[in-house]
Design an enzyme around this catalytic site. Structure first.
Site, PDB file in Angstrom:
ATOM      1  CB  SER A   1      -0.892   0.111   1.024  1.00 30.47           C
ATOM      2  OG  SER A   1      -1.549   1.468   1.641  1.00 30.47           O
TER       3      SER A   1
ATOM      4  CB  ILE B   1       2.387  10.380   1.955  1.00 29.19           C
ATOM      5  CG1 ILE B   1       3.475   9.526   1.519  1.00 29.19           C
ATOM      6  CG2 ILE B   1       1.021  10.684   0.912  1.00 29.19           C
ATOM      7  CD1 ILE B   1       3.647  10.491  -0.043  1.00 29.19           C
TER       8      ILE B   1
ATOM      9  CG  LEU C   1      -3.046   7.982   5.886  1.00 27.27           C
ATOM     10  CD1 LEU C   1      -4.135   8.095   6.827  1.00 27.27           C
ATOM     11  CD2 LEU C   1      -2.339   6.840   5.159  1.00 27.27           C
TER      12      LEU C   1
ATOM     13  CB  CYS D   1      -5.041   5.652  11.404  1.00 25.07           C
ATOM     14  SG  CYS D   1      -4.566   5.069   9.655  1.00 25.07           S
TER      15      CYS D   1
ATOM     16  CE  LYS E   1       1.457  -2.027   6.168  1.00 26.68           C
ATOM     17  NZ  LYS E   1       1.466  -1.583   4.629  1.00 26.68           N
TER      18      LYS E   1
ATOM     19  CB  ILE F   1       6.201  -4.543   9.675  1.00 24.80           C
ATOM     20  CG1 ILE F   1       7.677  -4.020   8.978  1.00 24.80           C
ATOM     21  CG2 ILE F   1       6.728  -5.474  11.048  1.00 24.80           C
ATOM     22  CD1 ILE F   1       8.923  -3.555   9.328  1.00 24.80           C
ATOM     23  CG  ASN F   2       2.518   0.629   8.121  1.00 24.43           C
ATOM     24  OD1 ASN F   2       2.913   1.624   7.270  1.00 24.43           O
ATOM     25  ND2 ASN F   2       1.265   0.662   8.490  1.00 24.43           N
ATOM     26  CB  THR F   3       6.863   3.359   7.362  1.00 29.45           C
ATOM     27  OG1 THR F   3       5.998   3.485   8.089  1.00 29.45           O
ATOM     28  CG2 THR F   3       6.454   2.462   6.378  1.00 29.45           C
TER      29      THR F   3
ATOM     30  CB  THR G   1      10.500   1.272  -0.957  1.00 30.19           C
ATOM     31  OG1 THR G   1      10.302   2.011   0.578  1.00 30.19           O
ATOM     32  CG2 THR G   1      12.074   2.502  -0.694  1.00 30.19           C
TER      33      THR G   1
HETATM   34  C1  LIG Z   1       5.826   6.055   0.239  1.00 36.66           C
HETATM   35  C2  LIG Z   1       4.428   5.365   1.289  1.00 36.66           C
HETATM   36  C3  LIG Z   1       3.344   5.449   1.335  1.00 36.66           C
HETATM   37  C4  LIG Z   1       2.773   4.427   2.373  1.00 36.66           C
HETATM   38  N1  LIG Z   1       1.429   4.502   2.345  1.00 36.66           N
HETATM   39  C5  LIG Z   1       0.785   3.515   2.469  1.00 36.66           C
HETATM   40  C6  LIG Z   1      -0.527   3.745   3.144  1.00 36.66           C
HETATM   41  O1  LIG Z   1      -1.058   4.494   2.720  1.00 36.66           O
HETATM   42  N2  LIG Z   1      -1.036   2.317   4.105  1.00 36.66           N
HETATM   43  C7  LIG Z   1       0.283   1.709   4.765  1.00 36.66           C
HETATM   44  O2  LIG Z   1      -0.383   0.585   5.473  1.00 36.66           O
HETATM   45  N3  LIG Z   1       1.027   1.355   4.951  1.00 36.66           N
HETATM   46  C8  LIG Z   1       1.736   2.548   3.660  1.00 36.66           C
HETATM   47  N4  LIG Z   1       3.234   2.384   3.540  1.00 36.66           N
HETATM   48  C9  LIG Z   1       3.631   1.328   4.166  1.00 36.66           C
HETATM   49  C10 LIG Z   1       3.746   0.315   3.067  1.00 36.66           C
HETATM   50  O3  LIG Z   1       3.310   0.041   2.596  1.00 36.66           O
HETATM   51  C11 LIG Z   1       5.302  -1.354   3.963  1.00 36.66           C
HETATM   52  O4  LIG Z   1       3.953  -1.571   4.700  1.00 36.66           O
HETATM   53  C12 LIG Z   1       6.441   0.151   4.192  1.00 36.66           C
HETATM   54  O5  LIG Z   1       6.987   0.453   2.750  1.00 36.66           O
HETATM   55  C13 LIG Z   1       6.915  -1.041   4.516  1.00 36.66           C
HETATM   56  O6  LIG Z   1       7.723  -1.970   2.999  1.00 36.66           O
HETATM   57  P1  LIG Z   1       8.999  -1.623   1.911  1.00 36.66           P
HETATM   58  O7  LIG Z   1      10.230  -1.530   3.048  1.00 36.66           O
HETATM   59  O8  LIG Z   1       8.909  -2.583   1.015  1.00 36.66           O
HETATM   60  O9  LIG Z   1       8.759  -0.297   1.673  1.00 36.66           O
HETATM   61  C14 LIG Z   1       3.326   3.003   2.677  1.00 36.66           C
HETATM   62  C15 LIG Z   1       5.118   3.683   2.596  1.00 36.66           C
HETATM   63  C16 LIG Z   1       5.281   4.202   1.842  1.00 36.66           C
HETATM   64  C17 LIG Z   1       6.905   4.087   1.347  1.00 36.66           C
END
Ligand SMILES: Cc1cc2nc3c(=O)[nH]c(=O)nc-3n(C[C@H](O)[C@H](O)[C@H](O)COP(=O)(O)O)c2cc1C
Length: 310
Positions: free
Chosen positions: A22, A72, A74, A130, A165, A191-193, A268
């Site tokens: 996402s 960002i 959302l 959130c 998530k 994981i989320n960020t 990413t």
């Molecule tokens: C620019 C950006 C926007 C993101 N927006 C969302 C989001 O709207 N909803 C969500 O659950 N995670 C969001 N994420 C988190 C990613 O879906 C993912 O969980 C996180 O980046 C870890 O994976 P990666 O290291 O492969 O990026 C976002 C990540 C990035 C980099």
């Protein structure tokens, strides 16, 4: 022909275990120039809220030595906009998708779940990172009790495949995973960020200028944290897990399978390599054939057994 990378998550079957994460893949149409998106396992949409959101005005993205930070805010077109403009395109192109949803109150999440049910959305992913505006902006996903209440409420209203998530910014990810299971979730993604900050300085005429972004840290640097979190969730609950965090290569993907993920998401990496999901999916299929595994499940079982050996 038999699809050797077909992936079953509880009662739902996907053509492959490779999904896109996402917020890094928009609503798929942005990637049309690079690949046939309908060939990948699934895409997870950018988070969708009840009302459209403009997102943050300040600098939203900054690179770090090992990944990136985003703030960002959302930005999205809201559920009505999604149903009207994006859903018909996803369906016309036969793209398998999971809708990522985000609310600022429990009622908002519940309503989003209800709307998704009414529109036959097969799978949703709850973004619980959130702020819960009603509870003084504490994130929903950091307390087992509030997460349990949130997931139960959505479960009452939504009859499709419910993924929660999880955020890594917690003390006990196990407790949160257990709360999701008790509340009726079908699957966990993680994981989320991570929470992060990057600042860059430049000297202009003897004075410092800065570019600063405080927000979600993602990319290569978070992979060891993600692997550890997925492994801990695997030991705590018997739900399917979709793992993510810094996946760039086939080897990265295999590590996630080893620690207990059933499918993975690529985030990413899409920004640098827009066709990476398809590429890794093809590499996975070739790896299975070349090394004489029966299918993806056989590969997963063997790599997991190796990982779990003393
Ligand atoms: C620019 C950006 C926007 C993101 N927006 C969302 C989001 O709207 N909803 C969500 O659950 N995670 C969001 N994420 C988190 C990613 O879906 C993912 O969980 C996180 O980046 C870890 O994976 P990666 O290291 O492969 O990026 C976002 C990540 C990035 C980099």
């Amino acid at each position: 022909m038999e699809n050797i990378i077909q992936t079953k998550l509880a009662h739902l079957t996907f053509k492959s275990p490779v999904f896109t994460a996402s917020g890094t893949y928009g609503y798929a149409d942005e990637y049309d120039d690079f690949l046939d998106v309908s060939e990948i396992g699934a895409i997870v949409t950018k988070a969708i809220s009840l009302k459209p959101r403009e997102g943050n005005k300040h600098t939203r993205i900054i690179e770090t030595q090992a990944g990136m930070i985003n703030s960002i805010g959302l930005e999205n077109l809201g559920i009505e906009g999604f149903l009207e403009k994006k859903l018909p395109v996803l369906r016309a192109k036969n793209i398998d998708f999971i809708m990522n949803i985000a609310g600022s109150s429990m009622e908002e999440y519940a309503l989003l779940g209800e709307i998704c049910s009414q529109n036959n959305i097969k799978a949703i992913e709850l973004n619980v990172s959130c702020p819960n505006v009603k509870s003084g902006c504490l994130e929903f996903g950091v307390s087992a009790d509030s997460l349990y209440n949130l997931v139960s409420k959505v479960r009452e209203n939504y009859d499709g495949f419910l993924i929660v998530k999880l955020t890594p910014n917690v003390t006990s990810i196990e407790e949160l995973a257990l709360a999701c299971k008790r509340a009726g979730a079908d699957c966990i993604s993680a994981i989320n960020t991570l929470k992060g900050l990057e600042v860059k300085f430049e000297l202009v005429n003897g004075k410092f200028r800065k570019t600063k972004v405080q927000g979600g840290y993602s990319g290569v640097g978070i992979q060891p944290v993600a692997l550890s979190m997925v492994n801990r969730i695997r030991q705590a609950v018997d739900l399917p897990i979709i793992g993510m965090g810094g996946i760039y290569t086939l080897e990265d993907m295999l590590k996630f399978f080893a620690v207990g993920a059933d499918a993975i998401q690529i985030g990413t990496a899409n920004f640098t390599y827009p066709d990476i999901a398809k590429k890794l999916q093809d590499e996975l299929r070739e790896y299975i054939i070349k090394n004489n595994f029966k299918d993806l499940d056989d590969l997963k079982n063997k790599i997991r057994t190796c990982f779990n050996e003393q």
